[in-house]
Design an enzyme around this catalytic site. Structure first.
Site, PDB file in Angstrom:
ATOM      1  CE  LYS A 146      27.847 -48.406   1.975  1.00 58.02           C
ATOM      2  NZ  LYS A 146      27.450 -47.032   2.315  1.00 58.02           N
ATOM      3  NE  ARG A 159      27.498 -41.175   5.787  1.00 55.97           N
ATOM      4  CZ  ARG A 159      28.234 -40.487   4.916  1.00 55.97           C
ATOM      5  NH1 ARG A 159      28.471 -41.017   3.725  1.00 55.97           N
ATOM      6  NH2 ARG A 159      28.731 -39.308   5.218  1.00 55.97           N
ATOM      7  CG  LEU A 160      22.640 -46.095  -0.853  1.00 55.57           C
ATOM      8  CD1 LEU A 160      23.221 -46.339  -2.246  1.00 55.57           C
ATOM      9  CD2 LEU A 160      21.207 -46.590  -0.790  1.00 55.57           C
ATOM     10  N   GLY A 180      16.502 -36.115  14.107  1.00 51.28           N
ATOM     11  CA  GLY A 180      16.246 -37.181  15.071  1.00 51.28           C
ATOM     12  C   GLY A 180      14.836 -37.207  15.622  1.00 51.28           C
ATOM     13  CG  HIS A 208      11.449 -42.956   1.343  1.00 55.48           C
ATOM     14  ND1 HIS A 208      12.652 -42.282   1.260  1.00 55.48           N
ATOM     15  CD2 HIS A 208      10.715 -42.561   0.267  1.00 55.48           C
ATOM     16  CE1 HIS A 208      12.651 -41.523   0.176  1.00 55.48           C
ATOM     17  NE2 HIS A 208      11.492 -41.679  -0.438  1.00 55.48           N
ATOM     18  CG  ASN A 230      10.772 -40.634  12.442  1.00 54.38           C
ATOM     19  OD1 ASN A 230       9.617 -40.999  12.625  1.00 54.38           O
ATOM     20  ND2 ASN A 230      11.127 -39.871  11.413  1.00 54.38           N
ATOM     21  CG  ASN A 234      14.899 -46.476   5.061  1.00 58.74           C
ATOM     22  OD1 ASN A 234      15.398 -45.738   5.918  1.00 58.74           O
ATOM     23  ND2 ASN A 234      14.617 -46.047   3.839  1.00 58.74           N
TER      24      ASN A 234
END
Length: 266
Positions: free
Chosen positions: A98, A124-125, A45, A142, A47, A140
Site C-alpha cells: 500500500k 479503499r482506505l 463516477g 458517504h 459524483n 470523503n
C-alpha cells in the site's frame, strides 16, 4: 468491466504518466485564488461527473479540477478518458504494498500541484503516506448519516433495516473507516413503499447537491488562508526592504569612513 483490457482508460492513463508536466487543465480560466483539486473514484463516477460538469460550467470557481485518480478501470475512468481529462490509474496489485502505491500516487499529485483531495466512491482506505502529506485536506462523501452505517453498501443496509431515513455525510478522512470529523450532513427520507432504486436515486441526488457545496466551502477557506499567508509574507518582505536596513550597508559604511578620513586630512 475487464480490469486488464480497458483500452480507452489505459491509453488515457498512459498519456498522463508520460506527459504529466505538459498537460494543461480543461478549464483555462483558473482564478489565482482557486485550489487545485484531485478526485479519487472506484465506481460509476456520478459524483466526479457532477463535479466536472459544475466546474466546466464555471459554478465551482474556488477549485481547479486537475486530476482523477482511480484504483481500477471503472465508470469514472471511462468518463475522464472520454473527456480527455487527466487520469491516473494506480492499481494496488501493480505495487508491492500500500505504501508503495500511495507513494507513486503522491508523486503524481505533487507534479500536478494538488492541494485538496475529494474521495468520491473511492473504495479503499487511505493510508499513512497520503494522510501525512494532506492533513485535514482529504474529504470523503458517504451515503449515510454517520456514525451510523459506515463502510460499504450503506444504502442497501439502511433500506434492508427499514429505517425512516438515510442521508449523506461529508467528513475529513482519518486512518479509520468513515470515522473522521464531520463537515456536513443532510437526511434523505425513506418513505413507505419506496423501492431500493428510488431510495438510492434520492441519496445520489442529495450527494450531488451537498458534496460540491462542501468542496467549494473548504476550497474557499484554503484560498483565504493562502491569501493571508501571502499578505503576511509581502509585509515581511517590505519590512526587509525598509530604508533603515541601509544603515547596516557595509559598502555605505566604508564610503562614509573614506569620506570622513579625507575631510579630516584636509
Amino acid at each position: 468491466m475487464d480490469d486488464k483490457t480497458p483500452s480507452l482508460v489505459a491509453t488515457a492513463a498512459a498519456a498522463f504518466s508520460a506527459e504529466t508536466s505538459q498537460m494543461t487543465p480543461v478549464n483555462e480560466s483558473r482564478p489565482i485564488s482557486s485550489v487545485r483539486l484531485a478526485v479519487f473514484a472506484s465506481g460509476r463516477g456520478t459524483n466526479f461527473r457532477r463535479i466536472y460538469e459544475l466546474w466546466q460550467a464555471g459554478a465551482m470557481p474556488e477549485i481547479e479540477l486537475s486530476l482523477l485518480v482511480c484504483d481500477k478501470a471503472c465508470g469514472a475512468a471511462d468518463f475522464a478518458a472520454e473527456k480527455h481529462f487527466p487520469l491516473l490509474l494506480a492499481r494496488p496489485h501493480d505495487f508491492p504494498d500500500k505504501a508503495a502505491c500511495e507513494t507513486f500516487i503522491l508523486s503524481k499529485l505533487r507534479e500536478k500541484g494538488i492541494e485538496l483531495i475529494a474521495l468520491a466512491g473511492y473504495l479503499r482506505l487511505v493510508g499513512e503516506v497520503l494522510l501525512s502529506a494532506y492533513p485535514s485536506r482529504i474529504l470523503n462523501l458517504h451515503p449515510s448519516l454517520l456514525p451510523a452505517y459506515p463502510g460499504k453498501d450503506a444504502i442497501a443496509r439502511i433500506y434492508a433495516a427499514a429505517e425512516n431515513c438515510g442521508g449523506v455525510s461529508v467528513h475529513l478522512v482519518d486512518a479509520g473507516l468513515d470515522s473522521g470529523p464531520l463537515l456536513a450532513q443532510e437526511a434523505v427520507l425513506l418513505t413507505p413503499g419506496m423501492s431500493l432504486e428510488d431510495f438510492e436515486a434520492a441519496v445520489h441526488r442529495k450527494e450531488h447537491e451537498l458534496y460540491p457545496q462542501v468542496i467549494r466551502q473548504v476550497a474557499a477557506e484554503m484560498a483565504a488562508e493562502k491569501g493571508r499567508k501571502s499578505a503576511s509574507q509581502e509585509t515581511a518582505s517590505q519590512t526587509c526592504r525598509n530604508p533603515v536596513q541601509d544603515t547596516c550597508d557595509p559598502h555605505r559604511i566604508q564610503r562614509d569612513a573614506t569620506k570622513q578620513g579625507r575631510e579630516e586630512n584636509c
